[in-house]
Write a protein that holds these residues in place. Structure first.
Motif, PDB file in Angstrom:
ATOM      1  N   ASP A 120       5.051  10.922  -8.116  1.00 14.35           N
ATOM      2  CA  ASP A 120       6.167  11.094  -9.048  1.00 14.35           C
ATOM      3  C   ASP A 120       5.797  10.610 -10.451  1.00 14.35           C
ATOM      4  N   ARG A 121       4.505  10.352 -10.645  1.00 15.34           N
ATOM      5  CA  ARG A 121       3.987   9.858 -11.919  1.00 15.34           C
ATOM      6  C   ARG A 121       4.587   8.501 -12.292  1.00 15.34           C
ATOM      7  N   THR A 122       4.758   7.679 -11.278  1.00 16.17           N
ATOM      8  CA  THR A 122       5.221   6.310 -11.451  1.00 16.17           C
ATOM      9  C   THR A 122       4.042   5.386 -11.162  1.00 16.17           C
ATOM     10  N   HIS A 123       3.758   4.488 -12.085  1.00 16.14           N
ATOM     11  CA  HIS A 123       2.634   3.563 -11.909  1.00 16.14           C
ATOM     12  C   HIS A 123       2.886   2.619 -10.733  1.00 16.14           C
ATOM     13  N   VAL A 124       1.804   2.134 -10.143  1.00 20.08           N
ATOM     14  CA  VAL A 124       1.882   1.148  -9.067  1.00 20.08           C
ATOM     15  C   VAL A 124       1.231  -0.150  -9.541  1.00 20.08           C
TER      16      VAL A 124
ATOM     17  N   GLN B 156      -3.729   2.674 -15.427  1.00 24.58           N
ATOM     18  CA  GLN B 156      -3.468   3.967 -14.806  1.00 24.58           C
ATOM     19  C   GLN B 156      -2.918   4.894 -15.885  1.00 24.58           C
ATOM     20  N   GLU B 157      -3.584   6.017 -16.054  1.00 21.05           N
ATOM     21  CA  GLU B 157      -3.136   7.007 -17.025  1.00 21.05           C
ATOM     22  C   GLU B 157      -3.002   8.343 -16.310  1.00 21.05           C
TER      23      GLU B 157
ATOM     24  N   TRP C 288       0.808  -1.222   0.000  1.00 15.89           N
ATOM     25  CA  TRP C 288       0.000   0.000   0.000  1.00 15.89           C
ATOM     26  C   TRP C 288       0.843   1.274   0.000  1.00 15.89           C
ATOM     27  N   ARG C 289       1.988   1.255   0.623  1.00 15.72           N
ATOM     28  CA  ARG C 289       2.823   2.465   0.701  1.00 15.72           C
ATOM     29  C   ARG C 289       3.371   2.883  -0.658  1.00 15.72           C
ATOM     30  N   GLU C 290       3.449   1.969  -1.596  1.00 14.58           N
ATOM     31  CA  GLU C 290       3.966   2.293  -2.926  1.00 14.58           C
ATOM     32  C   GLU C 290       3.081   3.303  -3.665  1.00 14.58           C
ATOM     33  N   TRP C 291       1.845   3.470  -3.212  1.00 12.70           N
ATOM     34  CA  TRP C 291       0.951   4.424  -3.863  1.00 12.70           C
ATOM     35  C   TRP C 291       1.488   5.845  -3.817  1.00 12.70           C
ATOM     36  N   SER C 292       2.366   6.145  -2.876  1.00 13.92           N
ATOM     37  CA  SER C 292       2.945   7.487  -2.849  1.00 13.92           C
ATOM     38  C   SER C 292       3.808   7.730  -4.089  1.00 13.92           C
ATOM     39  N   ASN C 293       4.246   6.664  -4.777  1.00 16.38           N
ATOM     40  CA  ASN C 293       5.017   6.806  -6.019  1.00 16.38           C
ATOM     41  C   ASN C 293       4.200   7.452  -7.127  1.00 16.38           C
ATOM     42  N   LEU C 294       2.878   7.404  -7.015  1.00 12.63           N
ATOM     43  CA  LEU C 294       2.037   8.049  -8.019  1.00 12.63           C
ATOM     44  C   LEU C 294       2.311   9.550  -8.081  1.00 12.63           C
TER      45      LEU C 294
END
Length: 169
Positions: A89-93, A103-104, A81-87
């Motif tokens: 940086d416009r990085t897909h999860v 995800q677009e 769940w913590r990886e969602w913060s990567n969004l």
């Protein structure tokens, strides 16, 4: 129209998700604990105590006020769940497959859609930190509930594998 939000969920059987928080009923808590244990080949949560790591079927889902949602697909895990913060940086999860989640990045937001469905949910990226803070709050509530009902050992295992007590950005 209210904005969409994100909630932590556990997939308890094929395409049936249990929203997780400290407000689970006793029956929902038992469903959570049983699903978690069985997914990791144990009879109950105490059987997980010797495992190096446990996994949680489910993840985060994006939901509208109408109840329409984009759900995590197969092989997605709440432990990420913590990886969602990567969004931010416009990085897909990773949100699983069968069906997968598309995800677009559109303007200042992200659009989520489920393969094979016409539903699309747009989420402003500026809202994401607050939404993830709410997910963290829901998981802290779940941790408190588990500790109260099942004891410190089971709660410590849950915390270890979901990194609930770790500071969140």
């Amino acid at each position: 129209m209210s904005s969409p939000w994100i909630e932590p969920v556990l997939e308890v059987d094929h395409w049936r998700f249990l929203p997780l928080s400290g407000d689970l009923s006793p029956a929902e808590l038992e469903t959570f604990l049983k699903t978690w244990a069985e997914y990791n080949d144990a009879e109950d949560p105490r059987g997980l105590l010797d495992q190096e790591m446990t996994l949680f079927p489910g993840g985060l889902r994006v939901i509208r006020a109408s109840g329409a949602s984009v759900n995590p697909g197969c092989c997605c895990g709440l432990e990420d769940w913590r990886e969602w913060s990567n969004l931010l940086d416009r990085t897909h999860v990773w949100m699983g497959h069968d069906p997968g989640v598309v995800q677009e990045f559109v303007g200042d937001g992200i659009r989520f859609s489920q393969e094979g469905r016409e539903l699309r949910i747009d989420l402003p990226l500026r809202d994401l930190p607050g939404l993830l803070a709410r997910v963290h709050e829901d998981l802290r509530g779940l941790l408190t509930l588990v500790e109260r009902e099942r004891g410190a050992e089971v709660a410590a295992l849950l915390d270890r594998d979901l990194h609930i007590s770790d500071p969140f950005p």
